[in-house]
Design a protein around this motif. Structure first.
Motif, PDB file in Angstrom:
ATOM      1  N   SER A  84       0.827  -1.219   0.000  1.00 32.36           N
ATOM      2  CA  SER A  84       0.000   0.000   0.000  1.00 32.36           C
ATOM      3  C   SER A  84       0.857   1.263   0.000  1.00 32.36           C
ATOM      4  O   SER A  84       0.400   2.330  -0.393  1.00 32.36           O
ATOM      5  N   HIS A  90      -3.242   3.905  -6.718  1.00 33.95           N
ATOM      6  CA  HIS A  90      -3.584   5.296  -7.048  1.00 33.95           C
ATOM      7  C   HIS A  90      -3.125   5.629  -8.461  1.00 33.95           C
ATOM      8  O   HIS A  90      -3.853   6.235  -9.246  1.00 33.95           O
ATOM      9  N   LEU A 130      -7.683   2.210  -0.406  1.00 32.72           N
ATOM     10  CA  LEU A 130      -6.741   2.703  -1.405  1.00 32.72           C
ATOM     11  C   LEU A 130      -7.444   3.345  -2.599  1.00 32.72           C
ATOM     12  O   LEU A 130      -6.942   4.307  -3.170  1.00 32.72           O
ATOM     13  N   ILE A 136     -13.353   9.259  -5.443  1.00 31.61           N
ATOM     14  CA  ILE A 136     -14.175  10.432  -5.111  1.00 31.61           C
ATOM     15  C   ILE A 136     -13.619  11.670  -5.827  1.00 31.61           C
ATOM     16  O   ILE A 136     -14.355  12.451  -6.432  1.00 31.61           O
ATOM     17  N   GLN A 137     -12.297  11.795  -5.773  1.00 31.48           N
ATOM     18  CA  GLN A 137     -11.665  12.960  -6.410  1.00 31.48           C
ATOM     19  C   GLN A 137     -11.837  12.919  -7.936  1.00 31.48           C
ATOM     20  O   GLN A 137     -12.113  13.952  -8.560  1.00 31.48           O
ATOM     21  N   GLU A 140     -15.389  13.850  -8.749  1.00 31.61           N
ATOM     22  CA  GLU A 140     -15.613  15.295  -8.596  1.00 31.61           C
ATOM     23  C   GLU A 140     -14.966  16.073  -9.744  1.00 31.61           C
ATOM     24  O   GLU A 140     -15.495  17.086 -10.191  1.00 31.61           O
ATOM     25  N   THR A 141     -13.840  15.574 -10.225  1.00 33.03           N
ATOM     26  CA  THR A 141     -13.174  16.252 -11.349  1.00 33.03           C
ATOM     27  C   THR A 141     -14.053  16.225 -12.601  1.00 33.03           C
ATOM     28  O   THR A 141     -14.120  17.208 -13.335  1.00 33.03           O
ATOM     29  N   SER A 220     -11.037  21.330 -14.700  1.00 34.62           N
ATOM     30  CA  SER A 220     -10.172  22.386 -14.192  1.00 34.62           C
ATOM     31  C   SER A 220      -8.726  21.896 -14.138  1.00 34.62           C
ATOM     32  O   SER A 220      -8.445  20.818 -13.610  1.00 34.62           O
ATOM     33  N   ALA A 222      -6.352  23.048 -12.341  1.00 35.76           N
ATOM     34  CA  ALA A 222      -5.878  23.000 -10.954  1.00 35.76           C
ATOM     35  C   ALA A 222      -6.276  21.674 -10.292  1.00 35.76           C
ATOM     36  O   ALA A 222      -5.489  21.070  -9.560  1.00 35.76           O
ATOM     37  N   LEU A 223      -7.501  21.239 -10.585  1.00 33.69           N
ATOM     38  CA  LEU A 223      -7.954  19.984  -9.983  1.00 33.69           C
ATOM     39  C   LEU A 223      -7.181  18.797 -10.555  1.00 33.69           C
ATOM     40  O   LEU A 223      -6.862  17.853  -9.838  1.00 33.69           O
ATOM     41  N   GLN A 226      -3.929  18.626  -8.861  1.00 36.63           N
ATOM     42  CA  GLN A 226      -4.120  18.118  -7.504  1.00 36.63           C
ATOM     43  C   GLN A 226      -4.296  16.602  -7.523  1.00 36.63           C
ATOM     44  O   GLN A 226      -3.714  15.874  -6.715  1.00 36.63           O
ATOM     45  N   LEU A 227      -5.077  16.150  -8.505  1.00 32.70           N
ATOM     46  CA  LEU A 227      -5.346  14.714  -8.660  1.00 32.70           C
ATOM     47  C   LEU A 227      -4.049  13.970  -8.970  1.00 32.70           C
ATOM     48  O   LEU A 227      -3.756  12.928  -8.382  1.00 32.70           O
ATOM     49  N   SER A 229      -1.022  14.881  -8.343  1.00 38.39           N
ATOM     50  CA  SER A 229      -0.040  14.900  -7.255  1.00 38.39           C
ATOM     51  C   SER A 229      -0.282  13.764  -6.259  1.00 38.39           C
ATOM     52  O   SER A 229       0.640  13.297  -5.607  1.00 38.39           O
ATOM     53  N   GLY A 230      -1.516  13.325  -6.161  1.00 45.27           N
ATOM     54  CA  GLY A 230      -1.815  12.235  -5.219  1.00 45.27           C
ATOM     55  C   GLY A 230      -1.772  10.876  -5.873  1.00 45.27           C
ATOM     56  O   GLY A 230      -2.150   9.882  -5.258  1.00 45.27           O
TER      57      GLY A 230
END
Lengths: 439, 142
Positions: A84, A90, A130, A136-137, A140-141, A220, A222-223, A226-227, A229-230
């Motif tokens: 993990s 991811h 995981l 979810i992200q 939402e994107t 977006s 920016a999103l 963000q996505l 980066s994780g």
């Protein structure tokens, strides 16, 4: 049938434990541990004054613990804890987002399949922890209600878990009890799991057609950043090592039968190899092993040992035998649907451990069941798939709903059941038909 | 210039709260801070192999939720700051409010199955929040 006080006391303790688990009065481990301790106290303290209160002693109870299951779970946990940390799942989910170019239909298909396949090899809860936050992200994107992906993913995890001997606790407990090899189990389970997954995909597409059709086509920047980066591989070296060990361990699972290797030894071999190769901080490593789960398993085996010694299992078998009328088909249908229904409202682990000796005795009592494993498969699929009925039906469901809540999305009991009940009824029908034709 | 602190989990339930905080920041010309508190207590009754670092998963998710809130604020030409904390909501909210010297706290109050507080408990919390931070508290029901 001898209905002595120990019968009623043990039955009372067992039902109380099930209620405590079902209504989440206390942690599940605390509930089963309390039950096991209560049985021992009645046995030792009560039994000193009244011999009829002898239920099961410590040494006798230990014989009921399936150590093959305990060490298999331990080995898998050590592997999962290290795996993990790689960030691989991811990264994979994010790749799915990029490859499908955010097409909401294809993305949903990819995420559901990814969860189903992951759950076949990793514990369902690990798969949820995981995959769900990133799902979810992603949802939402693309401007989608995350429930449209998350609920089908939960359902896929419970279905996919039935595909292998290590995917879901009922599969592990019953499969190891039957002495099934990894390959033998997978071959038997594959048709039902594949058909059920296809039906789930169809049902999800239909249930969420409006949400998916309304998904956003532009995102977006920016999103996305963000996505992204994780969704990085956190430790490429660890991933390479875990990948090699994972593939070799999987191969060992497949050939274990030839060498007479218990599944627990295979899992511990992989875990030990990875520990020696990666050299993690052992103190941290062992702290990350979820001991509450192992204690939960031991407690439930002890508790069910007491239930068996008190004659409750025999009593249940008599009832089932009467209902089934000595017909194997009727017993199979009864086992599939009762397992499904009960697992839909209480954790399927205590149910499976308790139902297994019932199936053992039923198998001996029914002449047509001699040498026929159909009732065991009915229990496996009923317990695995039944967990989809409500959001309290499985630990994976509870975790997923909790994660959704953390992101500000409420899932009511009825809302989960709208999808869960449809999928449970459909998949249990598939199971019933398949077992009827196959056996 | 005052500071508005808005505790949010993101998602559809928190939208009215975020919108209210943004509109108050616009009206008052205040600084806006969004707060996400990582809470892993939902795992307390589950016996399953929790070998994953759940807190870091939630922290990452919280960062995304706050990035969305920031975007929402940016659309209204408000530059919002973000803070992520882990621990009990009450404690963290009070602490962050003191740190950012919040003059106004905007809180959502989801009702139904997922409410974090019952009615009486919530009123007590608001009292405690006001007493310890000296900030005005605005409640947005969802």
């Amino acid at each position: 049938m001898n209905y002595d006080p120990s019968f009623f006391i043990t039955l009372g303790i067992f039902l109380l434990v099930l209620l405590a688990i079902g209504f989440r009065w206390v942690h599940e481990t605390a509930a089963v541990l309390s039950g096991a301790v209560a049985i021992w106290l009645v046995h030792y303290v009560g039994g000193t004054f009244f011999p009829s209160l002898h239920i099961i002693g410590f040494d006798e109870a230990m014989a009921f613990v399936d150590w093959n299951v305990i060490f298999l779970v331990l080995g898998m946990m050590i592997f999962m804890a290290m795996f993990s940390e790689t960030g691989f799942l991811h990264w994979l989910a994010y790749r799915a987002f990029r490859l499908t170019r955010g097409n909401a239909w294809l993305l949903g298909l990819a995420l559901i399949l990814l969860t189903g396949v992951t759950s076949s090899f990793l514990n369902n809860v690990t798969a949820m922890l995981l995959l769900i936050p990133l799902t979810i992200q992603i949802a939402e994107t693309v401007g989608l209600d995350p429930l449209a992906y998350v609920i089908p993913e939960v359902l896929a995890a419970n279905i996919g878990g039935a595909a292998t001997l290590i995917g879901d606790p009922p599969s592990t407990i019953v499969g190891l009890h039957l002495g099934l090899g990894f390959l033998e189990y997978a071959i038997q389970a594959a048709p039902v799991v594949v058909i059920s997954m296809l039906l789930l995909l169809g049902a999800s597409a239909w249930l969420y057609r409006r949400e998916i059709a309304g998904a956003r086509k532009r995102y977006s920047a920016a999103l996305i950043r963000q996505l992204e980066s994780g969704a990085q591989i956190m430790d490429p070296s660890l991933l390479r090592k875990a990948g090699i060990v994972g593939v070799v361990t999987l191969f060992l699972f497949f050939v274990a039968e030839f060498f007479g290797l218990p599944a627990s030894v295979v899992a511990l071999t992989g875990a030990t190899w990875l520990i020696i190769w990666v050299r993690p901080d052992m103190y941290r490593m062992l702290r990350e092993v979820d001991w509450t789960t192992l204690v939960f398993f031991i407690g439930i085996f002890v508790l069910v040992g007491g239930v068996k010694q008190a004659g409750i299992i025999h009593w249940v078998v008599q009832i089932v035998d009467r209902l089934a009328g000595s017909s194997l088909d009727r017993a199979m249908v009864f086992t599939v649907w009762l397992s499904g229904l009960v697992s839909g409202v209480i954790d399927n682990i205590p149910f499976t451990v308790a139902a297994l000796p019932v199936v053992d005795l039923l198998n001996q009592a029914l002449p047509a069941a001699q040498g026929n494993p159909v009732l065991y498969w009915a229990l496996i699929f009923g317990a695995d798939f039944g967990g989809n009925l409500t959001y309290v039906g499985g630990a994976a469901n509870i975790v997923a709903v909790g994660l959704l809540s953390q992101a500000g999305y409420r899932v009511s009991f009825g809302r989960f059941m709208r999808d869960g009940a449809l999928v449970v009824v459909t998949t249990l029908l598939v199971v019933t038909l398949w077992l009827w034709i196959r056996y | 210039m005052g500071t508005i602190l808005c505790a949010t989990r993101g998602g559809v339930d928190s939208q009215p709260t975020q919108r209210r905080a943004i509109s108050l920041a616009q009206e008052r010309g205040n600084r806006l801070v969004f707060l996400y508190v990582v809470d892993t207590t939902f795992l307390n009754t589950v016996a399953a192999p929790l070998v994953v670092d759940v807190a870091s998963q939630l922290r990452q998710m919280g960062q995304f939720q706050l990035a969305m809130a920031q975007e929402q604020a940016a659309e209204q030409e408000i530059e919002a700051e973000i803070v992520i904390r882990q621990g009990p909501l009450r404690t963290e909210l009070i602490q962050v409010a003191q740190e950012v010297q919040a003059s106004l706290i905007v809180l959502g109050y989801p009702k139904g199955e997922e409410a974090r507080f019952d009615e009486g408990d919530f009123q007590n919390f608001i009292g405690e929040l006001t007493a310890k931070t000296g900030a005005e508290v605005v409640i947005v029901e969802s």
